[in-house]
Design a protein around this motif. Structure first.
Motif, short mmCIF file in Angstrom:
data_model
loop_
_atom_site.label_atom_id
_atom_site.label_comp_id
_atom_site.label_asym_id
_atom_site.label_seq_id
_atom_site.Cartn_x
_atom_site.Cartn_y
_atom_site.Cartn_z
N LEU A 1 0.83 -1.20 0.00
CA LEU A 1 0.00 0.00 0.00
C LEU A 1 0.86 1.25 0.00
CD1 LEU A 1 -2.74 1.40 0.20
CD2 LEU A 1 -2.62 1.14 2.69
N VAL A 2 1.88 1.27 0.86
CA VAL A 2 2.78 2.43 0.95
C VAL A 2 3.53 2.62 -0.37
CG1 VAL A 2 4.84 3.35 2.10
CG2 VAL A 2 3.03 2.28 3.46
N VAL A 3 4.01 1.52 -0.96
CA VAL A 3 4.73 1.59 -2.23
C VAL A 3 3.81 2.13 -3.33
CG1 VAL A 3 5.77 0.18 -4.07
CG2 VAL A 3 6.44 -0.17 -1.68
N ALA A 4 2.56 1.68 -3.36
CA ALA A 4 1.60 2.18 -4.36
C ALA A 4 1.41 3.68 -4.22
CB ALA A 4 0.27 1.45 -4.22
N LEU A 5 1.26 4.15 -2.97
CA LEU A 5 1.08 5.58 -2.73
C LEU A 5 2.34 6.35 -3.09
CD1 LEU A 5 -0.94 5.53 0.61
CD2 LEU A 5 -1.78 6.05 -1.68
N GLN A 6 3.51 5.77 -2.80
CA GLN A 6 4.76 6.41 -3.20
C GLN A 6 4.81 6.58 -4.72
OE1 GLN A 6 7.70 3.79 -1.53
NE2 GLN A 6 7.61 4.72 0.51
N ASN A 7 4.48 5.52 -5.45
CA ASN A 7 4.51 5.58 -6.91
C ASN A 7 3.55 6.64 -7.45
OD1 ASN A 7 6.46 3.58 -7.14
ND2 ASN A 7 4.97 1.94 -7.31
N ILE A 8 2.36 6.71 -6.87
CA ILE A 8 1.37 7.68 -7.33
C ILE A 8 1.82 9.11 -7.05
CG2 ILE A 8 -0.95 8.60 -6.83
CD1 ILE A 8 -1.05 6.17 -8.66
N PHE A 9 2.15 9.39 -5.78
CA PHE A 9 2.43 10.77 -5.39
C PHE A 9 3.79 11.28 -5.86
CE2 PHE A 9 -0.99 9.77 -2.37
CZ PHE A 9 -1.84 10.82 -2.67
N ILE A 10 4.80 10.42 -5.88
CA ILE A 10 6.12 10.87 -6.34
C ILE A 10 6.07 11.18 -7.84
CG2 ILE A 10 8.54 10.21 -6.67
CD1 ILE A 10 8.23 8.48 -4.09
N SER A 11 5.44 10.31 -8.61
CA SER A 11 5.42 10.51 -10.06
C SER A 11 4.52 11.67 -10.49
CB SER A 11 4.99 9.23 -10.77
OG SER A 11 3.75 8.78 -10.28
N SER A 12 3.43 11.91 -9.75
CA SER A 12 2.53 13.02 -10.12
C SER A 12 2.84 14.31 -9.36
CB SER A 12 1.07 12.61 -9.88
OG SER A 12 0.84 12.36 -8.50
N ALA A 13 3.91 14.30 -8.57
CA ALA A 13 4.27 15.47 -7.74
C ALA A 13 4.38 16.78 -8.52
CB ALA A 13 5.57 15.18 -6.99
N PRO A 14 5.02 16.80 -9.71
CA PRO A 14 5.11 18.08 -10.43
C PRO A 14 3.75 18.68 -10.77
CG PRO A 14 6.66 16.51 -11.34
CD PRO A 14 5.78 15.75 -10.39
N LEU A 15 2.78 17.81 -11.07
CA LEU A 15 1.44 18.31 -11.38
C LEU A 15 0.76 18.83 -10.12
CD1 LEU A 15 -0.70 18.69 -13.57
CD2 LEU A 15 -1.47 16.38 -13.12
N LEU A 16 0.90 18.10 -9.01
CA LEU A 16 0.28 18.51 -7.75
C LEU A 16 0.91 19.79 -7.20
CD1 LEU A 16 0.08 14.96 -6.09
CD2 LEU A 16 -1.73 16.15 -7.32
N ILE A 17 2.23 19.78 -7.07
CA ILE A 17 2.94 20.96 -6.56
C ILE A 17 2.83 22.10 -7.56
CG2 ILE A 17 5.21 21.88 -5.90
CD1 ILE A 17 4.18 19.98 -3.80
N GLY A 18 2.94 21.76 -8.85
CA GLY A 18 2.85 22.78 -9.90
C GLY A 18 1.54 23.52 -9.87
N THR A 19 0.44 22.82 -9.62
CA THR A 19 -0.87 23.47 -9.53
C THR A 19 -0.88 24.48 -8.40
OG1 THR A 19 -1.94 21.48 -10.40
CG2 THR A 19 -3.35 23.04 -9.21
N ILE A 20 -0.31 24.10 -7.26
CA ILE A 20 -0.26 25.01 -6.10
C ILE A 20 0.62 26.22 -6.41
CG2 ILE A 20 0.55 25.23 -3.70
CD1 ILE A 20 -0.18 22.18 -3.42
N VAL A 21 1.79 25.98 -7.01
CA VAL A 21 2.72 27.08 -7.33
C VAL A 21 2.12 28.04 -8.35
CG1 VAL A 21 4.95 27.63 -8.41
CG2 VAL A 21 4.81 25.78 -6.73
N VAL A 22 1.57 27.49 -9.44
CA VAL A 22 0.99 28.34 -10.49
C VAL A 22 -0.19 29.14 -9.95
CG1 VAL A 22 -0.23 28.32 -12.72
CG2 VAL A 22 1.81 26.91 -12.40
N TYR A 23 -1.07 28.49 -9.20
CA TYR A 23 -2.22 29.19 -8.63
C TYR A 23 -1.76 30.25 -7.61
CZ TYR A 23 -6.65 30.10 -6.31
OH TYR A 23 -7.76 30.71 -5.78
N GLY A 24 -0.75 29.89 -6.81
CA GLY A 24 -0.21 30.83 -5.83
C GLY A 24 0.39 32.05 -6.51
#
Length: 199
Positions: free
Chosen positions: A112-135
């Motif tokens: 479960l932890v590995v699955a979440l790591q794969n999801i969040f680490i790989s999509s991090a630029p989109l997640l963080i990027g959305t926050i940065v661009v909106y900010g």
């Protein structure tokens, strides 16, 4: 349009069906949004390539938007650290054959932890990027006109991040590994949120 709303309302009225639809669509929506941003960036580079050499246009955009490259790689590293993966190497800007930088990590934990790591680490630029661009977008409206230089810096950071808040092919390959368990988590959360009328 009315028929789409009608279908949505029917699905929404059945909590398990609604949760299933959310669990199936959401993980792939993240990939689609990232891909659309990448296409927009490529379209802008292509238009710029009409004025100068196309190869030069892509190179200039990549090098002129270095803050976005650095934030892209640091977002991978941040989520790797937060989710408990072992960060092996962080190269915020290191040009090689297929990328402008990279983050190497090793998964740690149960499935479960590995699955979440794969999801969040790989999509991090989109997640963080959305926050940065909106900010950055919001900050532009708050800053006084007298601070024009700061507005330019904020806009530059926002645009740079926008060009690099995509998922590379390598990111998508890692992301896909985590999708099955991620769907199960989304399904459970969506059922709970739907039964409590939060969504």
């Amino acid at each position: 349009m009315d028929s789409i709303i009608e279908v949505y309302n029917k699905i929404h009225s059945i909590p398990l069906l609604f949760a299933f639809a959310v669990a199936i669509l959401l993980p792939f929506a993240i990939i689609v949004v990232g891909y659309m941003i990448q296409l927009l960036g490529e379209a802008i580079a292509t238009l710029f390539g009409i004025v100068v050499d196309p190869w030069m246009a892509h190179g200039l955009i990549n090098y002129l938007t270095i803050p976005g490259v650095v934030l892209h790689e640091l977002s991978h590293a941040f989520f790797a650290y937060v989710t408990g993966a072992k960060v092996i190497e962080v190269a915020p800007f290191k040009k090689d054959q297929n990328s402008l930088g990279h983050v190497y990590f090793r998964n740690r934990g149960n499935k479960l932890v590995v699955a979440l790591q794969n999801i969040f680490i790989s999509s991090a630029p989109l997640l963080i990027g959305t926050i940065v661009v909106y900010g950055c977008y919001c900050t532009l409206f708050v800053l006084p006109a007298s601070l024009l230089w700061l507005k330019i810096v904020v806009a530059y950071i926002g645009v740079s991040m926008f060009f690099h808040m995509t998922m590379s092919v390598a990111d998508i390959k890692v992301y896909v590994k985590g999708i099955p368990l991620f769907m199960c988590i989304i399904f459970i959360l969506a059922v709970i949120l739907r039964l409590t009328n939060v969504i």
